[in-house]
Design an enzyme around this catalytic site. Structure first.
Site, PDB file in Angstrom:
ATOM      1  CG  HIS A 118       5.183  -3.322  -1.430  1.00 23.09           C
ATOM      2  ND1 HIS A 118       4.202  -2.403  -1.129  1.00 23.09           N
ATOM      3  CD2 HIS A 118       4.525  -4.388  -1.944  1.00 23.09           C
ATOM      4  CE1 HIS A 118       3.016  -2.893  -1.458  1.00 23.09           C
ATOM      5  NE2 HIS A 118       3.181  -4.097  -1.945  1.00 23.09           N
ATOM      6  N   GLY A 187      -2.183   1.648   9.416  1.00 25.05           N
ATOM      7  CA  GLY A 187      -1.627   2.711   8.573  1.00 25.05           C
ATOM      8  C   GLY A 187      -1.552   2.388   7.102  1.00 25.05           C
TER       9      GLY A 187
END
Ligand code: OAD
Length: 238
Positions: A118, A187
């Site tokens: 990202h 996570g």
């Protein structure tokens, strides 16, 4: 519960690790979907992280990223980031680290080859295709900075909702998923694709590390309900 997973990790020739915002929670970076604090509490991150939002209100979106940059610049990698980097140093070529995080904490911990799906919040790029006049070093300092000749705006070099992921990093991540003996999914809520899809196509055992249920739990061979900075050092020690 960590024992069988430790065994899988120890016997794996190829390990893929996919991390999300929870990886950095113990460094003090609020996760993407956590309630935002202070001035930004009333804004939904999902509404801000789009090209549409930036074009509609470039100053507001730039300020939001500036706020996150300032916050991230003040924190340090945690024991989980360090355990991943140390494992890669001890076992070159055995672990492929794939991250959805834009905070650079894996890289700061020493994970050099991390595949940043990202992007990177500390880098900028041009909003529109840059012309010969667009020189980031000479951009007019404003909020956001812009090209003094054509008005093109600088924007954070992160992947926004609706945008394509960097092709080379995604291809490398897909290859790592297809070839792994174990994938640790750490996570991430597992709601954003194509990153989340990597866990669904992983060739090996899939292990979720997360204190809360995730959208990927149904794809897991083991779910470890715990925190990244606590569990990764345990799983990755020799
Ligand atoms: P989310 O904010 O959706 O999810 C964070 C996850 O971390 C949740 O499942 C929490 O339960 C978990 N978590 C919290 N503390 C943790 C800890 N100490 N150890 C382990 N897990 C913990 O973040 P992502 O899944 O990363 O993309 O979100 C994916 C993408 O959505 C982000 O990369 C962002 C957003 O779109 C872009 O900005 C392009």
């Amino acid at each position: 519960m960590t024992d069988p997973v430790r065994h899988w990790v120890r016997s794996a020739s190829r390990i893929a690790v996919l991390t999300g915002a929870g990886m950095s929670a113990e460094s003090g970076v609020p996760t993407f979907r956590d309630a935002q604090t202070g001035l930004w509490a009333k804004f939904d991150p999902q509404q801000l992280a789009t090209e549409h939002a930036f074009r509609a209100n470039p100053k507001m979106v730039w300020d939001w990223y500036a706020f996150r940059r300032d916050l991230i610049a003040k924190v340090e990698p945690n024991a989980g980031h360090r355990a991943l980097a140390a494992f890669s140093r001890r076992h070159p070529g055995r672990l492929t680290l794939i991250t959805q995080n834009v905070d650079g904490l894996h890289q700061r911990a020493g994970s050099e080859g991390a595949l940043a799906l990202h992007g990177n919040i500390f880098e900028d790029k041009w909003l529109d295709t840059p012309g010969a006049c667009c020189n980031a070093d000479a951009a007019v300092a404003d909020t956001p900075p812009y090209c003094g000749r054509c008005g093109n705006l600088l924007r954070p070099a992160v992947v926004w909702f609706g945008e394509a992921l960097p092709a080379r990093a995604l291809a490398a991540a897909e290859a790592a998923a297809n070839e792994c003996d174990v994938m640790l999914v750490v996570g991430t809520s597992g709601v954003v694709y194509p990153a989340a899809g990597l866990a669904r196509t992983a060739a090996g055992k899939v292990v979720i590390i997360n204190p809360e249920p995730t959208e990927l739990d149904d794809a897991a061979d083991a779910v470890l309900r715990g925190r990244a900075a606590q569990l990764l050092p345990l799983l990755l020690e020799d």
